[in-house]
Motif scaffolding. Structure first.
Motif, PDB file in Angstrom:
ATOM      1  N   TYR A 149      -1.899  -4.220  -4.840  1.00 64.03           N
ATOM      2  CA  TYR A 149      -2.054  -2.951  -4.122  1.00 64.03           C
ATOM      3  C   TYR A 149      -3.513  -2.714  -3.722  1.00 64.03           C
ATOM      4  CZ  TYR A 149      -2.397   2.159  -3.673  1.00 64.03           C
ATOM      5  OH  TYR A 149      -2.680   3.434  -3.243  1.00 64.03           O
TER       6      TYR A 149
ATOM      7  N   THR B 264       0.811  -1.218   0.000  1.00 60.51           N
ATOM      8  CA  THR B 264       0.000   0.000   0.000  1.00 60.51           C
ATOM      9  C   THR B 264       0.845   1.269   0.000  1.00 60.51           C
ATOM     10  OG1 THR B 264      -0.156  -0.003   2.429  1.00 60.51           O
ATOM     11  CG2 THR B 264      -1.847  -1.200   1.200  1.00 60.51           C
TER      12      THR B 264
ATOM     13  N   MET C   3      -5.250  -2.687   0.007  1.00 57.50           N
ATOM     14  CA  MET C   3      -6.002  -1.510   0.425  1.00 57.50           C
ATOM     15  C   MET C   3      -7.391  -1.897   0.928  1.00 57.50           C
ATOM     16  SD  MET C   3      -4.486   1.570  -0.036  1.00 57.50           S
ATOM     17  CE  MET C   3      -5.735   2.727  -0.558  1.00 57.50           C
TER      18      MET C   3
ATOM     19  N   SER D 231      -5.617   1.981   3.972  1.00 55.25           N
ATOM     20  CA  SER D 231      -6.769   1.106   3.755  1.00 55.25           C
ATOM     21  C   SER D 231      -7.940   1.950   3.273  1.00 55.25           C
ATOM     22  CB  SER D 231      -7.148   0.364   5.042  1.00 55.25           C
ATOM     23  OG  SER D 231      -7.495   1.287   6.057  1.00 55.25           O
TER      24      SER D 231
ATOM     25  N   HIS E 287      -1.830  -3.216   7.193  1.00 51.52           N
ATOM     26  CA  HIS E 287      -1.253  -2.378   6.154  1.00 51.52           C
ATOM     27  C   HIS E 287      -1.377  -0.904   6.525  1.00 51.52           C
ATOM     28  CE1 HIS E 287      -0.978  -6.015   3.797  1.00 51.52           C
ATOM     29  NE2 HIS E 287      -2.282  -6.220   3.975  1.00 51.52           N
TER      30      HIS E 287
END
Length: 330
Positions: free
Chosen positions: A284, A238, A288, A297, A294
């Motif tokens: 990616y 991300t 997300m 988001s 991560h």
């Protein structure tokens, strides 16, 4: 009525003191049950007025005397103190209070496992419907000769479909209300899916069934493998949003150059780079959507936007794989 040589105050004469003692406060104090907590308990009735006690009047009380009806101070009433009619106590809090029904705030609770899993299920359900519509329209273009003939006679329909796809995609990407409010978000997504499927159908009509099946199989295998990789890998993709955006700009410039320099080799290079870049985009966008560990988001309210991103990634991978297959045939 006597009490220790004195008299209780006459209810009809509020100015009468206790036992005729001077210093008793004027009317306005509550009657039976007084004094309240914090006032001296011993020696009732008070002699020579109420002697000053430590801490009285309490903080927030006016210096001129006991608070009048309607007077409100922060933190008042004190425990056991007098409460005026209509008083609304102030309850302090440590931070801002968020309304759970506010769609702008629901994203703050994205760390909840149940919310995240429900969000992922909703996104993939919408994605499966989009892919089913696209596959059905492509099948119609490939196997139905009347549809092929109609499209050849009406080439302007390709430009209409391209315009609808562009307008709906920009609207959903740039306007928060369009992609969040129902049923507007589903209407725009449905129109976008139909337009994109129409364009894919016209492109697929140029290939035979074996090439299409090969492209669909390769695309499905790539997307499944990358999705499983995105779910279990410890690498955070991300943070690569800026790098991927630059890569798309470079790919776009390379595609413009390839238009003026045609050839099988440059087409293979362009298609291979496109498939690689959008494969990273699929990882990616998947991470997300997952959120959790991560760094970045998507809010759970953005399920339409998340499904749109994944759908575009899969479509782009399919088109570049199909371009590779077309460039390698005789």
């Amino acid at each position: 009525m006597s009490y220790q040589g004195g008299y209780y105050p006459d209810p009809n004469n509020p100015n009468q003191g206790y036992g005729g003692q001077p210093g008793y406060p004027p009317s306005g104090y509550p009657q039976p049950g007084y004094p309240q907590g914090g006032y001296p308990q011993g020696g009732f009735p008070p002699q020579q007025g109420y002697p000053p006690q430590p801490g009285y009047p309490q903080p927030g009380y006016p210096d001129s005397g006991y608070p009048q009806p309607g007077f409100q101070q922060p933190g008042y009433p004190q425990p056991g103190g007098f409460q005026q009619p209509g008083f609304v106590p102030t309850v302090p809090h440590a931070g801002p209070v968020y309304d759970p029904e506010d769609p702008e705030v629901k994203g703050f609770d994205f760390t909840d496992q149940s919310i995240r899993k429900a969000f992922i299920r909703k996104v993939y359900s919408i994605l499966m419907v989009q892919l089913a519509i696209t596959f059905g329209i492509m099948t119609l273009f490939v196997f139905h000769d009347g549809t092929k003939l109609w499209v050849r006679r009406h080439p302007e329909m390709m430009w209409v479909a391209f315009g609808v796809m562009l307008v709906t995609m920009i609207s959903m990407a740039c306007c928060t209300n369009v992609r969040r409010k129902m049923p507007m978000n589903f209407i725009f997504l449905f129109l976008f899916t139909l337009a994109q499927s129409f364009l894919l159908g016209t492109i697929s009509a140029r290939y035979n069934i074996y090439e299409l099946l090969m492209a669909i199989g390769i695309t499905a295998a790539i997307c499944l493998a990358l999705t499983l990789f995105a779910f279990q890998t410890k690498w955070d993709f991300t943070v690569m949003g800026g790098v991927l955006f630059v890569a798309v700009i470079v790919l776009m410039i390379f595609g413009i150059v390839a238009i003026f320099v045609p050839g099988k080799t440059i087409t293979l290079i362009y298609a291979s780079l496109g498939a690689l870049i959008f494969s990273f985009y699929l990882i990616y966008d998947t991470q997300m959507m997952m959120g959790g560990k991560h760094q970045y988001s998507i809010s759970p309210e953005e399920y339409i936007f998340a499904a749109l991103n994944l759908y575009l990634d899969i479509v782009q991978i399919f088109m570049y794989v199909l371009m590779i297959i077309g460039a390698t045939r005789d």
